[in-house]
Design an enzyme around this catalytic site. Structure first.
Site, PDB file in Angstrom:
ATOM      1  N   SER A  57       1.835   2.034 -16.356  1.00  0.00           N
ATOM      2  CA  SER A  57       2.504   1.727 -17.518  1.00  0.00           C
ATOM      3  C   SER A  57       3.815   1.144 -16.744  1.00  0.00           C
ATOM      4  O   SER A  57       4.263   1.228 -15.838  1.00  0.00           O
ATOM      5  CB  SER A  57       3.128   2.748 -18.319  1.00  0.00           C
ATOM      6  N   GLY A  58       4.629   0.306 -17.849  1.00  0.00           N
ATOM      7  CA  GLY A  58       5.858  -0.413 -17.154  1.00  0.00           C
ATOM      8  C   GLY A  58       5.666  -1.701 -16.983  1.00  0.00           C
ATOM      9  O   GLY A  58       6.668  -2.420 -16.598  1.00  0.00           O
ATOM     10  N   HIS A  59       4.407  -2.362 -17.060  1.00  0.00           N
ATOM     11  CA  HIS A  59       4.193  -3.796 -17.001  1.00  0.00           C
ATOM     12  C   HIS A  59       3.909  -4.339 -18.205  1.00  0.00           C
ATOM     13  O   HIS A  59       3.465  -5.764 -18.076  1.00  0.00           O
ATOM     14  CB  HIS A  59       3.023  -3.802 -15.968  1.00  0.00           C
ATOM     15  N   HIS A 224       6.677  -2.335  -8.989  1.00  0.00           N
ATOM     16  CA  HIS A 224       6.671  -0.929  -9.127  1.00  0.00           C
ATOM     17  C   HIS A 224       7.968  -0.561  -8.531  1.00  0.00           C
ATOM     18  O   HIS A 224       8.373   0.579  -7.875  1.00  0.00           O
ATOM     19  CB  HIS A 224       5.680  -0.296  -8.338  1.00  0.00           C
ATOM     20  N   CYS A 416       5.304  11.544  -6.203  1.00  0.00           N
ATOM     21  CA  CYS A 416       4.402  12.399  -5.277  1.00  0.00           C
ATOM     22  C   CYS A 416       4.453  13.846  -5.725  1.00  0.00           C
ATOM     23  O   CYS A 416       3.508  14.477  -6.204  1.00  0.00           O
ATOM     24  CB  CYS A 416       4.455  12.320  -3.826  1.00  0.00           C
ATOM     25  N   THR A 458      -2.374   7.594  -6.515  1.00  0.00           N
ATOM     26  CA  THR A 458      -3.178   7.325  -5.342  1.00  0.00           C
ATOM     27  C   THR A 458      -3.702   8.854  -5.067  1.00  0.00           C
ATOM     28  O   THR A 458      -4.924   8.888  -4.588  1.00  0.00           O
ATOM     29  CB  THR A 458      -2.465   6.881  -3.912  1.00  0.00           C
ATOM     30  N   SER A 459      -2.614   9.697  -4.857  1.00  0.00           N
ATOM     31  CA  SER A 459      -3.039  11.280  -4.538  1.00  0.00           C
ATOM     32  C   SER A 459      -4.277  11.764  -5.484  1.00  0.00           C
ATOM     33  O   SER A 459      -5.223  12.403  -4.992  1.00  0.00           O
ATOM     34  CB  SER A 459      -1.936  11.952  -4.523  1.00  0.00           C
ATOM     35  N   ASP A 565       5.349  12.412   5.823  1.00  0.00           N
ATOM     36  CA  ASP A 565       4.743  11.640   4.695  1.00  0.00           C
ATOM     37  C   ASP A 565       4.463  12.690   3.414  1.00  0.00           C
ATOM     38  O   ASP A 565       4.339  13.799   3.800  1.00  0.00           O
ATOM     39  CB  ASP A 565       3.404  11.363   4.893  1.00  0.00           C
ATOM     40  N   GLY A 567       2.701  13.044   0.840  1.00  0.00           N
ATOM     41  CA  GLY A 567       1.500  13.469   0.488  1.00  0.00           C
ATOM     42  C   GLY A 567       0.872  14.509   1.481  1.00  0.00           C
ATOM     43  O   GLY A 567       0.215  15.563   1.321  1.00  0.00           O
TER      44      GLY A 567
END
Length: 591
Positions: A57-59, A224, A416, A458-459, A565, A567
């Site tokens: 969301s946000g687009h 983003h 994340c 992604t995660s 990183d 993640g």
């Protein structure tokens, strides 16, 4: 950047905004649980290829406000700037659109979107549904060298792909023709963005790290909130000149992705959300003037407006579509762009007859493959021991949220840690209400269901794919007590499955750097503590490692040298807790 919002709760904001789409357009309905906006069933509409798109969301108005006759059949929304989960997408494919004529799924080239939508597509194909997937990467803001394995990001040009494909589907064309023209359109698109400021995401703490100076502009700005490819103080004339050069200069080998040499070209000037209509008009006029004067390009269609935003981003993007022959013996790209569409996110009004019809039909059926996955396997564990280990591991992840968020704020978009914490809390709540049983496959399958529904981005996709494969890998180990060797073989199977959906390997600065060492060490030693230690070392090793994948690729500077990183760090925390260790024991310490 401004941190002032009328709605500061991001969950309420997304939910209420999606609901508003159904109020504005009677053609569409909302599945609120899975954040799916879809066309209401209507017997008067002939069967056609269904088109599904989506993302974080946000687009807005992408993508929910582009659902309706002539464009999308459904749109799937994630949280702000985070991909929807694979489970959300699967629900859209299996039970919210027509499937008889096939389905085209269109996604922008972001890791989380590709993984989550890709996983859902594979599940649908496995069940016999005809599905094609087109990935759009039109952003030239980041060149070939910087983008590396990731490739070009998808930005506002994606909307042109959706409009053309949607119009073709509405004419009753086949899935093969619709997907062919969608790919052709995507291959003939280039876009670039610029902004005077980063945006503030509702619900997050305000930071000043990315603040631009007065008069400074960032070129190559993503949608983003990512950093662009460069900054500088310049007026609009110079800015547009630089942007058009990135789009059109064939001598720039790093960014010469497309030779705009057609007799016809479409120009899209897109508002990132915070530019006034007055100023957007001035920007569009400057772009058209320079295209004609410096590049001898006179667009046959000029579109200027708000199509794909970055919340209230104080910027704009320029997209150019090279109009080519569709090679399907039918309508061309321009004809398809001009075709009627009854959606609020495009420049076509809702028809009077649609309002008067007052169609209230909704779809409520649900297709669920969880029962099949959760069948007992005969592979057993001690539920009390497993529950204690899993609880400790999840609590360790929750305790590490602040550190993970801090790391991700430096090298990513800061979500994340919150995402991992949300997933861990959901699993703890689940096993409290539904205690683990002796059959490890049944227990794990129920946890996978939680991950697919709660974790996004992604995660979330990586964990969902990995855990689904782990269920299958464990089932293949046969009946009896589960052993470290059985775990190691099943985990190896999961790594192999995951490698089909992501190019990430050790050294790419991802959670893979913590996962692979754990799996390899467990297979070699059968010792979970040694495996956890290997995972920790792998996570620590990402500090200073240059990213090859993920949003960190687009972040400039050297801050990645100071933190691991996020993640990988979160996963290492999980494995540490699973082994019964605490972060401050046996050499483990916060970075």
């Amino acid at each position: 950047m401004s941190a002032k919002h009328f709605i500061n709760d991001p969950t309420k904001l997304v939910d209420s905004a999606l609901n508003s789409v159904t109020l504005i357009n009677p053609n569409v309905a909302l599945d609120p649980e899975h954040k799916i906006v879809y066309r209401r069933p209507n017997d008067s509409h002939p069967p056609q290829v269904s088109i599904i798109a989506g993302g974080g969301s946000g687009h807005e108005p992408s993508f929910a406000s582009m659902v309706g006759p002539g464009m999308l059949s459904a749109a799937v929304a994630g949280t702000i700037f985070a991909s929807p989960s694979a489970e959300q997408v699967r629900r859209a494919i299996t039970s919210r659109v027509q499937t008889a004529e096939g389905i085209l799924v269109v996604v922008m080239n972001y890791t989380g979107d590709v993984l989550n939508f890709g996983m859902a597509v594979e599940k649908a194909r496995a069940s016999g549904t005809r599905v094609e997937m087109v990935v759009v990467g039109d952003d030239v803001g980041v060149g070939r060298t910087k983008a590396g394995k990731v490739g070009r990001r998808g930005i506002a040009g994606t909307v042109l792909v959706l409009k053309i494909a949607g119009a073709l589907a509405a004419q009753g064309r086949s899935l093969e023709e619709v997907s062919q023209v969608a790919r052709l359109t995507a291959d003939n698109l280039v876009s670039v963005g610029a902004s005077l400021e980063h945006v503030h995401v509702p619900g997050r703490e305000l930071t000043q790290e990315d603040k631009l100076e007065l008069g400074e502009v960032e070129i190559g700005m993503g949608i983003h909130n990512e950093a662009g490819s460069g900054r500088g103080k310049m007026d609009l004339l110079e800015l547009v000149r630089k942007m058009l050069s990135q789009l059109l200069d064939s001598s720039d080998a790093d960014r010469a992705f497309l030779n705009v040499n057609s007799n016809e070209c479409v120009l899209l000037v897109n508002n990132l959300g915070g530019v006034s209509l007055l100023e957007l008009g001035g920007i569009a006029a400057e772009v058209v003037a320079q295209l004609q004067k410096d590049w001898s390009i006179q667009p046959v269609r000029i579109l200027a407006g708000t199509f794909m935003t970055s919340l209230n981003g104080l910027g704009f993007s320029i997209s150019l579509l090279n109009v080519v022959n569709t090679n399907i013996g039918g309508p061309g790209m321009i004809e398809l762009l001009d075709a009627d569409s009854e959606v609020t996110g495009w420049a076509a009004p809702i028809k009077k007859t649609t309002w008067e019809a007052k169609n209230k039909a909704v779809l409520t059926e649900s297709i669920d493959d969880f029962a099949q996955q959760a069948k007992p396997s005969g592979l057993t564990i001690d539920p009390q021991v497993a529950t204690k280990a899993l609880t400790t591991a999840l609590q360790t992840v929750i305790a590490a949220e602040a550190d993970i968020t801090r790391y991700d704020t430096v090298v990513g978009d800061g979500d994340c840690g919150i995402g991992l914490k949300r997933g861990a809390q959901a699993i703890l709540s689940h096993i409290d209400k539904h205690p683990l049983c002796e059959d490890i496959v049944s227990s794990l399958a129920s946890i996978v269901n939680v991950v697919e529904n709660v974790m996004d981005g992604t995660s979330g996709a990586l964990y969902a794919i990995f855990l689904n494969a782990l269920v299958k890998g464990l089932r293949e180990q046969g009946p009896g007590d589960v052993t470290p060797d059985a775990w190691a073989k099943a985990l190896k199977h999961s790594c192999d499955a995951l490698s089909k959906y992501t190019p990430a390997r050790p050294g790419d600065r991802t959670l893979i750097d913590a996962l692979y060492p754990y799996v390899e060490t467990l297979g070699q030693t059968g010792d979970v503590k040694k495996a956890a230690d290997a995972s920790r070392k792998g996570a620590e090793g990402t500090k200073g490692m240059k990213a090859s994948l993920g949003r960190t690729v687009y972040v400039g500077g050297s801050l990645y040298e100071e933190v691991p990183d996020p993640g990988a760090w979160g996963l290492a925390c999980f494995f540490t807790g699973l082994a019964g260790q605490k972060p401050n024991e046996e050499g483990w310490k916060s970075i």
